[in-house]
Motif scaffolding. Structure first.
Motif, PDB file in Angstrom:
ATOM      1  N   ARG A  17       0.830  -1.209   0.000  1.00  0.00           N
ATOM      2  CA  ARG A  17       0.000   0.000   0.000  1.00  0.00           C
ATOM      3  C   ARG A  17       0.865   1.259   0.000  1.00  0.00           C
ATOM      4  O   ARG A  17       0.584   2.213  -0.736  1.00  0.00           O
ATOM      5  N   ASP A  18       1.916   1.274   0.810  1.00  0.00           N
ATOM      6  CA  ASP A  18       2.803   2.435   0.847  1.00  0.00           C
ATOM      7  C   ASP A  18       3.554   2.604  -0.472  1.00  0.00           C
ATOM      8  O   ASP A  18       3.756   3.729  -0.942  1.00  0.00           O
TER       9      ASP A  18
ATOM     10  N   LEU B  73      -6.889   5.153  -0.138  1.00  0.00           N
ATOM     11  CA  LEU B  73      -5.804   4.357   0.427  1.00  0.00           C
ATOM     12  C   LEU B  73      -5.710   4.506   1.940  1.00  0.00           C
ATOM     13  O   LEU B  73      -5.340   3.552   2.641  1.00  0.00           O
TER      14      LEU B  73
ATOM     15  N   MET C 113      -7.883   1.936   3.545  1.00  0.00           N
ATOM     16  CA  MET C 113      -7.738   0.553   3.107  1.00  0.00           C
ATOM     17  C   MET C 113      -6.693  -0.161   3.959  1.00  0.00           C
ATOM     18  O   MET C 113      -5.617   0.373   4.212  1.00  0.00           O
TER      19      MET C 113
ATOM     20  N   THR D 256      -6.217  -3.629   3.160  1.00  0.00           N
ATOM     21  CA  THR D 256      -5.790  -4.679   2.249  1.00  0.00           C
ATOM     22  C   THR D 256      -5.642  -4.131   0.841  1.00  0.00           C
ATOM     23  O   THR D 256      -6.576  -3.513   0.323  1.00  0.00           O
ATOM     24  N   VAL D 257      -4.469  -4.333   0.240  1.00  0.00           N
ATOM     25  CA  VAL D 257      -4.212  -3.939  -1.150  1.00  0.00           C
ATOM     26  C   VAL D 257      -3.671  -5.152  -1.888  1.00  0.00           C
ATOM     27  O   VAL D 257      -2.633  -5.706  -1.506  1.00  0.00           O
TER      28      VAL D 257
ATOM     29  N   GLY E 249     -11.482  -1.514  -3.921  1.00  0.00           N
ATOM     30  CA  GLY E 249     -10.990  -1.199  -2.589  1.00  0.00           C
ATOM     31  C   GLY E 249     -12.029  -1.416  -1.508  1.00  0.00           C
ATOM     32  O   GLY E 249     -11.726  -1.957  -0.440  1.00  0.00           O
TER      33      GLY E 249
ATOM     34  N   ASN F 223     -11.997  -4.520   1.513  1.00  0.00           N
ATOM     35  CA  ASN F 223     -11.866  -4.144   2.919  1.00  0.00           C
ATOM     36  C   ASN F 223     -13.169  -4.229   3.699  1.00  0.00           C
ATOM     37  O   ASN F 223     -13.140  -4.224   4.929  1.00  0.00           O
TER      38      ASN F 223
END
Length: 206
Positions: free
Chosen positions: A4-5, A65, A68, A70-71, A127, A131
């Motif tokens: 995610r980052d 994001l 969220m 979970t990605v 997304g 989630n």
């Protein structure tokens, strides 16, 4: 660094480049008369529209994001396609500026804007489902977002149709929507709404 980052860093970098290209695409006036000043003023407004559209998409993606946990790979690829369409906006905007606001350029701008919104819609849906799957919050968030996206897409479609009749009016319509959205964003508090929506006590009452 998690996925995610890394995705957020990728989006930040690409959007920063796109925003830079948009200002560099603004043509410099070639004359000192009022006609040149008027043309530069119109082109500057087009730059503002393009800049606000790009940064509003970035703001919405950042907000998504942030909420969220979970990605997964599908979400990453949807964002890649979204960035691809978003990258085309500065080039098409420059085409509108240097092409005397031709009908074809305006149609290209409108279609690219529509495709960018639709792909980003897939990102939002993916997304939310990743989630909030199986949660009553999922349907509430999807319903709220679809209403907003439907209005935006319909507005863009109408603007494209208006371009066939009067390209100048179509340009004005493209200018009004991002300006309205940016002004509305100054007073909106989406984070508060999201926290209220996703709060356990609130979800029990849905």
């Amino acid at each position: 660094m998690n996925i995610r980052d890394r995705l957020a860093n990728l989006v930040d970098g690409v959007v920063a480049i796109i925003a830079t290209i948009s200002i560099l695409s603004l043509p410099v006036p070639h004359g000192n008369d009022y006609q040149s000043l008027f043309e530069f003023g119109v082109n500057f407004w087009l730059f503002i529209v393009n800049f606000l559209i790009i940064l509003s998409f970035w703001n919405n993606q950042r907000f998504l994001l942030d909420h969220m946990k979970t990605v997964h790979t599908r979400f990453v690829w949807i964002n890649i396609y979204w960035l691809m369409f978003l990258s085309g906006l500065p080039i098409i905007t420059k085409w509108m500026m240097t092409g005397s606001h031709s009908l074809i350029a305006i149609l290209a701008f409108g279609l690219d804007n529509i495709f960018t919104k639709l792909v980003f819609t897939f990102a939002v849906v993916e997304g939310i489902r990743a989630n909030y799957q199986g949660d009553s919050t999922e349907h509430l968030l999807l319903k709220r977002y679809f209403y907003r996206v439907l209005i935006d897409v319909l507005y863009s479609v109408v603007t494209v149709l208006v371009a066939f009749v009067n390209p100048t009016i179509a340009i004005s319509m493209f200018i009004l929507l991002p300006l309205f959205g940016s002004v509305r964003g100054l007073w909106r508090t989406p984070g508060k709404r999201m926290r209220q929506t996703t709060h356990p006590d609130h979800r029990k009452s849905i």
